[in-house]
Design a protein around this motif. Structure first.
Motif, PDB file in Angstrom:
ATOM      1  N   MET A   1     -20.071  10.166   7.845  1.00  0.00           N
ATOM      2  CA  MET A   1     -20.643  10.116   6.478  1.00  0.00           C
ATOM      3  C   MET A   1     -19.645   8.917   5.737  1.00  0.00           C
ATOM      4  SD  MET A   1     -23.174  12.000   5.077  1.00  0.00           S
ATOM      5  CE  MET A   1     -24.382  13.113   6.037  1.00  0.00           C
ATOM      6  N   ALA A   2     -20.040   8.232   4.823  1.00  0.00           N
ATOM      7  CA  ALA A   2     -19.607   7.365   4.174  1.00  0.00           C
ATOM      8  C   ALA A   2     -18.638   8.046   3.039  1.00  0.00           C
ATOM      9  CB  ALA A   2     -20.519   6.311   3.689  1.00  0.00           C
ATOM     10  N   GLY A   3     -18.831   9.257   2.580  1.00  0.00           N
ATOM     11  CA  GLY A   3     -18.196   9.817   1.360  1.00  0.00           C
ATOM     12  C   GLY A   3     -18.913   9.991   0.184  1.00  0.00           C
ATOM     13  N   ASN A   4     -18.413  10.493  -0.734  1.00  0.00           N
ATOM     14  CA  ASN A   4     -18.933  10.868  -1.908  1.00  0.00           C
ATOM     15  C   ASN A   4     -18.852   9.685  -2.911  1.00  0.00           C
ATOM     16  OD1 ASN A   4     -19.347  11.990  -4.364  1.00  0.00           O
ATOM     17  ND2 ASN A   4     -17.982  13.314  -4.648  1.00  0.00           N
ATOM     18  N   ASN A   5     -19.998   9.061  -3.326  1.00  0.00           N
ATOM     19  CA  ASN A   5     -19.972   8.036  -4.251  1.00  0.00           C
ATOM     20  C   ASN A   5     -19.921   8.204  -5.589  1.00  0.00           C
ATOM     21  OD1 ASN A   5     -22.643   9.399  -4.253  1.00  0.00           O
ATOM     22  ND2 ASN A   5     -23.539   7.641  -5.077  1.00  0.00           N
ATOM     23  N   PHE A   6     -19.768   9.620  -5.852  1.00  0.00           N
ATOM     24  CA  PHE A   6     -19.635  10.042  -7.261  1.00  0.00           C
ATOM     25  C   PHE A   6     -18.342   9.374  -8.019  1.00  0.00           C
ATOM     26  CE2 PHE A   6     -18.475  12.877 -10.698  1.00  0.00           C
ATOM     27  CZ  PHE A   6     -19.420  12.697 -11.677  1.00  0.00           C
ATOM     28  N   GLY A   7     -17.134   9.566  -7.147  1.00  0.00           N
ATOM     29  CA  GLY A   7     -15.875   9.099  -7.763  1.00  0.00           C
ATOM     30  C   GLY A   7     -16.002   7.705  -7.919  1.00  0.00           C
ATOM     31  N   ASP A   8     -16.311   6.787  -7.117  1.00  0.00           N
ATOM     32  CA  ASP A   8     -16.696   5.565  -7.379  1.00  0.00           C
ATOM     33  C   ASP A   8     -17.383   5.012  -8.587  1.00  0.00           C
ATOM     34  OD1 ASP A   8     -15.155   4.380  -5.158  1.00  0.00           O
ATOM     35  OD2 ASP A   8     -16.622   5.030  -3.910  1.00  0.00           O
ATOM     36  N   GLN A  44     -14.752  -5.522 -12.922  1.00  0.00           N
ATOM     37  CA  GLN A  44     -14.265  -4.505 -11.683  1.00  0.00           C
ATOM     38  C   GLN A  44     -14.858  -3.304 -11.758  1.00  0.00           C
ATOM     39  OE1 GLN A  44      -9.837  -4.590 -12.956  1.00  0.00           O
ATOM     40  NE2 GLN A  44      -9.359  -6.084 -11.256  1.00  0.00           N
ATOM     41  N   GLY A  45     -15.189  -2.838 -12.938  1.00  0.00           N
ATOM     42  CA  GLY A  45     -16.179  -1.507 -13.177  1.00  0.00           C
ATOM     43  C   GLY A  45     -17.429  -1.736 -12.504  1.00  0.00           C
ATOM     44  N   GLU A  46     -17.857  -2.889 -12.749  1.00  0.00           N
ATOM     45  CA  GLU A  46     -19.305  -3.171 -12.234  1.00  0.00           C
ATOM     46  C   GLU A  46     -19.270  -3.112 -10.573  1.00  0.00           C
ATOM     47  OE1 GLU A  46     -20.662  -6.786 -13.988  1.00  0.00           O
ATOM     48  OE2 GLU A  46     -20.901  -5.689 -15.896  1.00  0.00           O
ATOM     49  N   ALA A  47     -18.051  -3.731 -10.105  1.00  0.00           N
ATOM     50  CA  ALA A  47     -18.003  -3.880  -8.677  1.00  0.00           C
ATOM     51  C   ALA A  47     -17.726  -2.455  -8.206  1.00  0.00           C
ATOM     52  CB  ALA A  47     -16.823  -4.557  -8.260  1.00  0.00           C
ATOM     53  N   LYS A  48     -17.052  -1.432  -8.807  1.00  0.00           N
ATOM     54  CA  LYS A  48     -16.761  -0.099  -8.350  1.00  0.00           C
ATOM     55  C   LYS A  48     -18.276   0.590  -8.481  1.00  0.00           C
ATOM     56  CE  LYS A  48     -12.033   0.271  -9.673  1.00  0.00           C
ATOM     57  NZ  LYS A  48     -11.027   1.043 -10.587  1.00  0.00           N
ATOM     58  N   ASP A  49     -19.081   0.496  -9.585  1.00  0.00           N
ATOM     59  CA  ASP A  49     -20.186   1.115  -9.581  1.00  0.00           C
ATOM     60  C   ASP A  49     -21.008   0.671  -8.386  1.00  0.00           C
ATOM     61  OD1 ASP A  49     -22.083   2.682 -10.940  1.00  0.00           O
ATOM     62  OD2 ASP A  49     -23.023   0.659 -12.107  1.00  0.00           O
ATOM     63  N   GLU A  50     -21.054  -0.577  -8.284  1.00  0.00           N
ATOM     64  CA  GLU A  50     -22.045  -1.021  -6.966  1.00  0.00           C
ATOM     65  C   GLU A  50     -21.710  -0.400  -5.537  1.00  0.00           C
ATOM     66  OE1 GLU A  50     -25.115  -2.792  -5.129  1.00  0.00           O
ATOM     67  OE2 GLU A  50     -24.849  -2.380  -7.226  1.00  0.00           O
ATOM     68  N   HIS A  51     -20.277  -0.101  -5.569  1.00  0.00           N
ATOM     69  CA  HIS A  51     -19.640   0.201  -4.295  1.00  0.00           C
ATOM     70  C   HIS A  51     -20.303   1.783  -3.983  1.00  0.00           C
ATOM     71  CE1 HIS A  51     -16.417   2.140  -1.822  1.00  0.00           C
ATOM     72  NE2 HIS A  51     -16.792   1.084  -0.937  1.00  0.00           N
ATOM     73  N   GLY A  52     -20.204   2.354  -5.378  1.00  0.00           N
ATOM     74  CA  GLY A  52     -20.651   3.951  -5.243  1.00  0.00           C
ATOM     75  C   GLY A  52     -22.300   3.779  -4.792  1.00  0.00           C
ATOM     76  N   ASN A  53     -23.045   2.894  -5.145  1.00  0.00           N
ATOM     77  CA  ASN A  53     -24.289   2.817  -4.944  1.00  0.00           C
ATOM     78  C   ASN A  53     -24.543   2.460  -3.621  1.00  0.00           C
ATOM     79  OD1 ASN A  53     -25.066   3.311  -7.685  1.00  0.00           O
ATOM     80  ND2 ASN A  53     -25.395   1.042  -8.176  1.00  0.00           N
ATOM     81  N   GLN A  54     -23.952   1.724  -3.025  1.00  0.00           N
ATOM     82  CA  GLN A  54     -23.957   1.179  -1.509  1.00  0.00           C
ATOM     83  C   GLN A  54     -23.588   2.305  -0.655  1.00  0.00           C
ATOM     84  OE1 GLN A  54     -25.397  -1.397  -0.343  1.00  0.00           O
ATOM     85  NE2 GLN A  54     -25.621  -2.042  -2.506  1.00  0.00           N
ATOM     86  N   LYS A  55     -22.293   3.156  -0.912  1.00  0.00           N
ATOM     87  CA  LYS A  55     -22.280   4.293  -0.457  1.00  0.00           C
ATOM     88  C   LYS A  55     -23.348   5.494  -0.451  1.00  0.00           C
ATOM     89  CE  LYS A  55     -17.476   5.690  -0.386  1.00  0.00           C
ATOM     90  NZ  LYS A  55     -16.328   6.159  -1.362  1.00  0.00           N
ATOM     91  N   LYS A  56     -24.194   5.563  -1.702  1.00  0.00           N
ATOM     92  CA  LYS A  56     -25.145   6.619  -1.811  1.00  0.00           C
ATOM     93  C   LYS A  56     -26.108   5.921  -0.535  1.00  0.00           C
ATOM     94  CE  LYS A  56     -28.600   8.288  -4.968  1.00  0.00           C
ATOM     95  NZ  LYS A  56     -28.823   7.704  -6.206  1.00  0.00           N
ATOM     96  N   ASN A  57     -26.558   4.656  -0.723  1.00  0.00           N
ATOM     97  CA  ASN A  57     -27.556   4.129   0.101  1.00  0.00           C
ATOM     98  C   ASN A  57     -27.203   4.391   1.715  1.00  0.00           C
ATOM     99  OD1 ASN A  57     -29.165   3.337  -2.046  1.00  0.00           O
ATOM    100  ND2 ASN A  57     -28.142   1.171  -1.872  1.00  0.00           N
ATOM    101  N   LEU A  58     -26.006   4.091   2.044  1.00  0.00           N
ATOM    102  CA  LEU A  58     -25.526   4.483   3.428  1.00  0.00           C
ATOM    103  C   LEU A  58     -25.599   6.109   3.784  1.00  0.00           C
ATOM    104  CD1 LEU A  58     -24.256   3.375   5.835  1.00  0.00           C
ATOM    105  CD2 LEU A  58     -22.051   3.890   4.849  1.00  0.00           C
TER     106      LEU A  58
END
Length: 68
Positions: A1-8, A44-58
């Motif tokens: 699994m890619a991990g928890n996206n909530f933290g990102d 940077q916050g927007e990038a972290k948020d998008e990273h979390g979205n991508q983890k969720k999708n994965l």
């Protein structure tokens, strides 16, 4: 699994809000450096948020793949 996206996403939201506040403070006071720092933090916050979205999708994709 890619991990928890909530933290990102939480870190991203915190950085976005902090950056927007700093950016606005710089704009109001005429401090271009503070405004620029705020813009960087917000992005940077927007990038972290998008990273979390991508983890969720994965994670969703991996779960679907395993169930097939």
């Amino acid at each position: 699994m890619a991990g928890n996206n909530f933290g990102d996403k939480a870190k991203g939201m915190k950085d976005k809000v902090k950056g927007m506040a700093k950016e606005e403070m710089g704009r109001v006071t005429g401090n271009r450096r503070k405004k620029s720092e705020g813009m960087v933090e917000r992005m940077q916050g927007e990038a972290k948020d998008e990273h979390g979205n991508q983890k969720k999708n994965l994670n969703s994709w991996e779960k679907k793949r395993k169930s097939d």
